[in-house]
Motif scaffolding. Structure first.
Motif, PDB file in Angstrom:
ATOM      1  N   PHE A 176       0.831  -1.206   0.000  1.00  0.00           N
ATOM      2  CA  PHE A 176       0.000   0.000   0.000  1.00  0.00           C
ATOM      3  C   PHE A 176       0.868   1.260   0.000  1.00  0.00           C
ATOM      4  CE2 PHE A 176      -2.482   3.413   1.838  1.00  0.00           C
ATOM      5  CZ  PHE A 176      -3.689   3.300   1.172  1.00  0.00           C
ATOM      6  N   LYS A 177       1.854   1.294   0.898  1.00  0.00           N
ATOM      7  CA  LYS A 177       2.696   2.481   0.994  1.00  0.00           C
ATOM      8  C   LYS A 177       3.514   2.681  -0.279  1.00  0.00           C
ATOM      9  CE  LYS A 177       1.367   3.606   5.139  1.00  0.00           C
ATOM     10  NZ  LYS A 177       2.138   3.300   6.350  1.00  0.00           N
ATOM     11  N   ARG A 178       3.907   1.577  -0.908  1.00  0.00           N
ATOM     12  CA  ARG A 178       4.640   1.693  -2.179  1.00  0.00           C
ATOM     13  C   ARG A 178       3.735   2.330  -3.243  1.00  0.00           C
ATOM     14  NH1 ARG A 178       6.518   2.899  -6.023  1.00  0.00           N
ATOM     15  NH2 ARG A 178       8.175   1.996  -7.308  1.00  0.00           N
ATOM     16  N   GLY A 179       2.468   1.982  -3.223  1.00  0.00           N
ATOM     17  CA  GLY A 179       1.519   2.599  -4.142  1.00  0.00           C
ATOM     18  C   GLY A 179       1.350   4.082  -3.871  1.00  0.00           C
ATOM     19  N   VAL A 180       1.263   4.453  -2.605  1.00  0.00           N
ATOM     20  CA  VAL A 180       1.112   5.862  -2.224  1.00  0.00           C
ATOM     21  C   VAL A 180       2.335   6.663  -2.661  1.00  0.00           C
ATOM     22  CG1 VAL A 180       0.901   7.468  -0.283  1.00  0.00           C
ATOM     23  CG2 VAL A 180      -0.448   5.363  -0.311  1.00  0.00           C
ATOM     24  N   VAL A 181       3.519   6.095  -2.439  1.00  0.00           N
ATOM     25  CA  VAL A 181       4.753   6.760  -2.869  1.00  0.00           C
ATOM     26  C   VAL A 181       4.758   6.924  -4.391  1.00  0.00           C
ATOM     27  CG1 VAL A 181       7.238   6.402  -3.146  1.00  0.00           C
ATOM     28  CG2 VAL A 181       6.200   6.142  -0.898  1.00  0.00           C
ATOM     29  N   GLY A 182       4.278   5.887  -5.078  1.00  0.00           N
ATOM     30  CA  GLY A 182       4.190   5.963  -6.537  1.00  0.00           C
ATOM     31  C   GLY A 182       3.283   7.098  -6.991  1.00  0.00           C
ATOM     32  N   MET A 183       2.192   7.303  -6.258  1.00  0.00           N
ATOM     33  CA  MET A 183       1.296   8.419  -6.563  1.00  0.00           C
ATOM     34  C   MET A 183       2.009   9.748  -6.375  1.00  0.00           C
ATOM     35  SD  MET A 183      -2.117   6.948  -4.631  1.00  0.00           S
ATOM     36  CE  MET A 183      -2.937   8.530  -4.604  1.00  0.00           C
ATOM     37  N   ALA A 184       2.748   9.865  -5.285  1.00  0.00           N
ATOM     38  CA  ALA A 184       3.465  11.111  -4.985  1.00  0.00           C
ATOM     39  C   ALA A 184       4.536  11.407  -6.027  1.00  0.00           C
ATOM     40  CB  ALA A 184       4.094  11.027  -3.595  1.00  0.00           C
ATOM     41  N   LEU A 185       5.140  10.330  -6.558  1.00  0.00           N
ATOM     42  CA  LEU A 185       6.200  10.486  -7.556  1.00  0.00           C
ATOM     43  C   LEU A 185       5.646  10.528  -8.984  1.00  0.00           C
ATOM     44  CD1 LEU A 185       8.869   8.046  -6.036  1.00  0.00           C
ATOM     45  CD2 LEU A 185       8.937  10.544  -6.028  1.00  0.00           C
ATOM     46  N   LYS A 186       4.303  10.494  -9.079  1.00  0.00           N
ATOM     47  CA  LYS A 186       3.619  10.555 -10.380  1.00  0.00           C
ATOM     48  C   LYS A 186       4.072   9.434 -11.319  1.00  0.00           C
ATOM     49  CE  LYS A 186       2.987  15.580 -10.059  1.00  0.00           C
ATOM     50  NZ  LYS A 186       1.683  15.422  -9.396  1.00  0.00           N
ATOM     51  N   GLU A 187       4.174   8.231 -10.743  1.00  0.00           N
ATOM     52  CA  GLU A 187       4.504   7.059 -11.558  1.00  0.00           C
ATOM     53  C   GLU A 187       3.305   6.664 -12.414  1.00  0.00           C
ATOM     54  OE1 GLU A 187       7.797   5.037  -8.537  1.00  0.00           O
ATOM     55  OE2 GLU A 187       5.844   4.085  -8.802  1.00  0.00           O
ATOM     56  N   ASP A 188       3.543   5.772 -13.337  1.00  0.00           N
ATOM     57  CA  ASP A 188       2.482   5.290 -14.222  1.00  0.00           C
ATOM     58  C   ASP A 188       1.304   4.768 -13.395  1.00  0.00           C
ATOM     59  OD1 ASP A 188       1.658   4.265 -17.043  1.00  0.00           O
ATOM     60  OD2 ASP A 188       1.467   2.515 -15.716  1.00  0.00           O
ATOM     61  N   GLN A 189       0.075   5.152 -13.768  1.00  0.00           N
ATOM     62  CA  GLN A 189      -1.101   4.801 -12.973  1.00  0.00           C
ATOM     63  C   GLN A 189      -1.311   3.296 -12.876  1.00  0.00           C
ATOM     64  OE1 GLN A 189      -2.911   7.121 -11.210  1.00  0.00           O
ATOM     65  NE2 GLN A 189      -3.787   5.307 -10.242  1.00  0.00           N
ATOM     66  N   ASP A 190      -1.012   2.573 -13.956  1.00  0.00           N
ATOM     67  CA  ASP A 190      -1.157   1.116 -13.920  1.00  0.00           C
ATOM     68  C   ASP A 190      -0.232   0.497 -12.876  1.00  0.00           C
ATOM     69  OD1 ASP A 190      -3.064   1.181 -15.890  1.00  0.00           O
ATOM     70  OD2 ASP A 190      -1.677   0.714 -17.524  1.00  0.00           O
ATOM     71  N   SER A 191       0.968   1.052 -12.759  1.00  0.00           N
ATOM     72  CA  SER A 191       1.925   0.568 -11.770  1.00  0.00           C
ATOM     73  C   SER A 191       1.424   0.849 -10.353  1.00  0.00           C
ATOM     74  CB  SER A 191       3.283   1.233 -11.986  1.00  0.00           C
ATOM     75  OG  SER A 191       4.181   0.895 -10.946  1.00  0.00           O
ATOM     76  N   VAL A 192       0.936   2.062 -10.147  1.00  0.00           N
ATOM     77  CA  VAL A 192       0.391   2.438  -8.831  1.00  0.00           C
ATOM     78  C   VAL A 192      -0.778   1.531  -8.468  1.00  0.00           C
ATOM     79  CG1 VAL A 192      -0.838   4.240  -7.557  1.00  0.00           C
ATOM     80  CG2 VAL A 192       1.146   4.835  -8.961  1.00  0.00           C
ATOM     81  N   ASP A 193      -1.685   1.332  -9.422  1.00  0.00           N
ATOM     82  CA  ASP A 193      -2.863   0.485  -9.167  1.00  0.00           C
ATOM     83  C   ASP A 193      -2.456  -0.948  -8.824  1.00  0.00           C
ATOM     84  OD1 ASP A 193      -4.547   2.596  -9.615  1.00  0.00           O
ATOM     85  OD2 ASP A 193      -5.006   2.059 -11.694  1.00  0.00           O
ATOM     86  N   ALA A 194      -1.381  -1.423  -9.451  1.00  0.00           N
ATOM     87  CA  ALA A 194      -0.925  -2.795  -9.180  1.00  0.00           C
ATOM     88  C   ALA A 194      -0.495  -2.944  -7.727  1.00  0.00           C
ATOM     89  CB  ALA A 194       0.227  -3.151 -10.117  1.00  0.00           C
ATOM     90  N   TYR A 195       0.217  -1.948  -7.213  1.00  0.00           N
ATOM     91  CA  TYR A 195       0.641  -1.990  -5.806  1.00  0.00           C
ATOM     92  C   TYR A 195      -0.568  -1.952  -4.876  1.00  0.00           C
ATOM     93  CZ  TYR A 195       5.470  -1.110  -7.268  1.00  0.00           C
ATOM     94  OH  TYR A 195       6.720  -1.204  -7.825  1.00  0.00           O
ATOM     95  N   LEU A 196      -1.480  -1.029  -5.142  1.00  0.00           N
ATOM     96  CA  LEU A 196      -2.647  -0.876  -4.267  1.00  0.00           C
ATOM     97  C   LEU A 196      -3.553  -2.099  -4.325  1.00  0.00           C
ATOM     98  CD1 LEU A 196      -3.532   2.875  -4.961  1.00  0.00           C
ATOM     99  CD2 LEU A 196      -2.290   1.925  -3.005  1.00  0.00           C
ATOM    100  N   ASN A 197      -3.743  -2.654  -5.524  1.00  0.00           N
ATOM    101  CA  ASN A 197      -4.597  -3.836  -5.666  1.00  0.00           C
ATOM    102  C   ASN A 197      -4.010  -5.052  -4.955  1.00  0.00           C
ATOM    103  OD1 ASN A 197      -6.554  -2.489  -7.158  1.00  0.00           O
ATOM    104  ND2 ASN A 197      -5.608  -2.982  -9.132  1.00  0.00           N
ATOM    105  N   LYS A 198      -2.676  -5.153  -4.975  1.00  0.00           N
ATOM    106  CA  LYS A 198      -2.030  -6.255  -4.251  1.00  0.00           C
ATOM    107  C   LYS A 198      -2.280  -6.111  -2.754  1.00  0.00           C
ATOM    108  CE  LYS A 198       0.797  -9.770  -3.662  1.00  0.00           C
ATOM    109  NZ  LYS A 198       0.469 -11.135  -4.106  1.00  0.00           N
ATOM    110  N   SER A 199      -2.172  -4.881  -2.243  1.00  0.00           N
ATOM    111  CA  SER A 199      -2.447  -4.627  -0.833  1.00  0.00           C
ATOM    112  C   SER A 199      -3.888  -4.998  -0.488  1.00  0.00           C
ATOM    113  CB  SER A 199      -2.190  -3.151  -0.509  1.00  0.00           C
ATOM    114  OG  SER A 199      -2.558  -2.855   0.823  1.00  0.00           O
TER     115      SER A 199
END
Length: 226
Positions: A176-199
């Protein structure tokens, strides 16, 4: 069965009074058994019977002045009652002992005290020191990641959450936190969603709680800007 072990079994079953009584009997019968003092004080702290815990620890530290475990327990006691400066004094004493397995744990608790005092930079120093003592401690790794996030150091936080995921792939908080960090760093949305969905898959209830907290923080920040 060892009374200390039996007492914790009773505690886990919710039979608190029986557990405490058993440890008191053990202390009366074997007053030289330091483990019983520590276990009884711990149970009192867990049961929020702080004055009782203090009495036991004062007795124990008088009997065993060179045993850092009772100094450590005093630190825990004052942390629980939110006397953070006093707690820091005890944990700082622990790390002064030349040889103790409690050094890393004391550094983690010093970090937590500094977080409670809104001094995240100081907290980070101690979490990093604890990490040097044990680079496989997932709790410490997450503390570092969370503190770096709090300080706005998202690139550095990302590294520690990546370590968390690599070492403990079933840890939903790390994903979850990796997804949040990805959001803050404006990473690719699919990548962010993958982290959050795994959580979410690992622990749906915790995921919802964290999402709700995140939304509450966003609303608070928006209101502060307005």
């Amino acid at each position: 069965m060892n009374r200390n072990h039996e007492a914790f079994q009773l505690w886990e079953k919710g039979e608190f009074n029986k557990a405490i009584q058993l440890l008191m009997e053990e202390i009366n019968d074997h007053p030289a058994n330091s483990d019983s003092y520590y276990n009884l004080a711990t149970m009192f702290i867990l049961g929020k019977k702080y004055e009782d815990a203090k009495v036991i620890l004062e007795t124990a530290i008088e009997k065993y002045p060179k045993d850092p475990i009772f100094v450590y327990a005093f630190g825990n006691l004052y942390y629980e009652i939110e006397h953070y400066q006093t707690s820091l004094e005890y944990f700082n004493q622990v790390i002064q002992f030349s040889e103790t397995p409690l050094k890393k744990d004391a550094m983690v608790m010093i970090g937590q005290n500094f977080l409670a005092l809104d001094q995240a930079k100081k907290a980070l120093v101690y979490f990093l020191s604890a990490y040097e003592e044990d680079k496989l401690d997932m709790t410490v790794i997450l503390f570092i990641g969370n503190t770096l996030m709090q300080l706005g150091s998202f690139k550095e936080a990302k590294q520690y959450f990546d370590i968390s995921i690599d070492q403990a792939p079933q840890n939903d908080e790390a994903w979850f936190k990796r997804g949040v960090v990805g959001m803050a760093l404006k990473e690719d949305q699919d990548s962010v969603d993958a982290y959050l969905n795994k959580s979410k898959k690992l622990d749906p209830i915790k995921y919802k709680e964290r999402i709700d907290q995140l939304k509450a923080i966003e609303v608070m920040m928006k209101n502060q800007k307005d």
